[in-house]
Structures are given as structure tokens and as C-alpha cells.
Design an enzyme around this catalytic site. Structure first.
Site, mmCIF file in Angstrom:
data_model
loop_
_atom_site.group_PDB
_atom_site.id
_atom_site.type_symbol
_atom_site.label_atom_id
_atom_site.label_comp_id
_atom_site.label_asym_id
_atom_site.label_seq_id
_atom_site.Cartn_x
_atom_site.Cartn_y
_atom_site.Cartn_z
ATOM 1 C CG ASP A 82 25.629 -29.259 40.999
ATOM 2 O OD1 ASP A 82 26.199 -28.655 42.079
ATOM 3 O OD2 ASP A 82 25.058 -28.761 40.170
ATOM 4 C CG ASP B 186 24.073 -26.688 45.610
ATOM 5 O OD1 ASP B 186 24.376 -25.314 45.343
ATOM 6 O OD2 ASP B 186 24.505 -27.542 44.582
#
Length: 158
Positions: A105, A121
Site C-alpha cells: 500500500d 483498492d
């Protein structure tokens, strides 16, 4: 294409930033930053260490979205775009889970301390918003298409 973008951004961040670091607080210091974090769980860091359990679910999501688009070619463009985004997001994070054991991430809304997320995401979130939008739109159209039945009084029963 989105799957390639997701993996390219993740690879770039892994090589450009040390874990937990950011690119000098860029692009918007204190508001939105590019940082490097790893998630070994599922969304929002739940079930740490159990992210690989999602592999069958990600494969199912990708398969179902592809099947749906092929079986329903007359669906709206937004629906097909949402299905492609959903599949790309599921497969992007699946790739990380299978080959790295964790998801990379990098995007962080520091100002509100929103959980760090990635391109995959974002694809899943945008797909969800588009599907909700199209479903509400379809429900409104169905509601408007229903005939309005009014009662006419029968003579002598007034």
C-alpha cells in the site's frame, strides 16, 4: 491495463521508498502523501497474517465479474467498467498476496489518517460506487416504468 498500473506503482514505491517512509511528504505534505506500508491481512488491516485466505474469494470475484460482463453484453457501460475495475482490483491484490505474502500500500490521506491504500483498492472502491450508482438508477427507472393505476368510482357507489 489497471492490473499492470497497480503492479507498476507498487514496484516503483518498493524501490523508491523505505518501509514506513514517504517521498519527502509529497505530493501534499500533511494532507495526502505517498508512503510505503505492507498489509498482511485484509481491508483496513483486519485479520493480519491471514490475507492468503482471500485468494479463492479474489479468484471468484474476477471470474464472476468476467462471466457477468460476457453474459450481459447489453448492460450499461458503467456496469461493464465497474466489473472490469472490480476484477482488476481483486487480481492486483491477489498477485501481491500470492507472490509476496502481503499487499503493498502507498497512498495515505494523512490529514484524516485514512488507512493506506493502493491502486487495486481504488479500483475496488470506484467499482463499488459505480455499481451502487447504476443499481439505484435502474431501480428509479423501474419505478418510473410501472403503470399508475387509479381507481375510478363505480356508478352508484359514491
Amino acid at each position: 491495463m489497471l492490473l499492470v498500473l497497480d503492479q507498476a506503482v507498487k514496484t516503483w514505491v518498493q524501490h523508491a521508498i523505505p518501509r514506513g517512509g514517504s517521498i519527502h511528504g509529497l505530493p501534499l505534505p500533511g494532507v495526502f502523501e505517498v508512503t510505503l506500508q505492507y498489509n498482511e491481512g485484509i481491508a483496513f488491516g483486519f485479520l493480519q497474517g491471514k490475507g492468503r485466505l482471500l485468494a479463492p474469494i479474489a479468484i471468484a470475484i474476477a471470474g464472476i465479474t468476467a462471466w457477468y460482463s460476457f453474459k450481459h453484453p447489453k448492460e450499461s457501460l458503467l456496469t461493464h467498467v465497474a466489473m472490469a475495475l472490480l476484477a482488476a482490483g481483486a487480481l492486483g491484490n491477489l498477485w501481491d498476496r500470492i507472490f509476496q505474502g502481503r499487499v503493498t500500500d502507498m497512498f495515505w490521506f494523512r490529514k484524516i489518517n485514512f488507512p493506506v491504500f493502493n491502486v487495486a483498492d481504488s479500483c475496488i472502491t470506484i467499482a463499488t460506487i459505480l455499481l451502487i450508482f447504476t443499481w439505484f438508477g435502474a431501480a428509479e427507472q423501474a419505478k418510473k416504468a410501472q403503470p399508475v393505476i387509479t381507481e375510478t368510482p363505480t356508478p352508484g357507489t359514491e
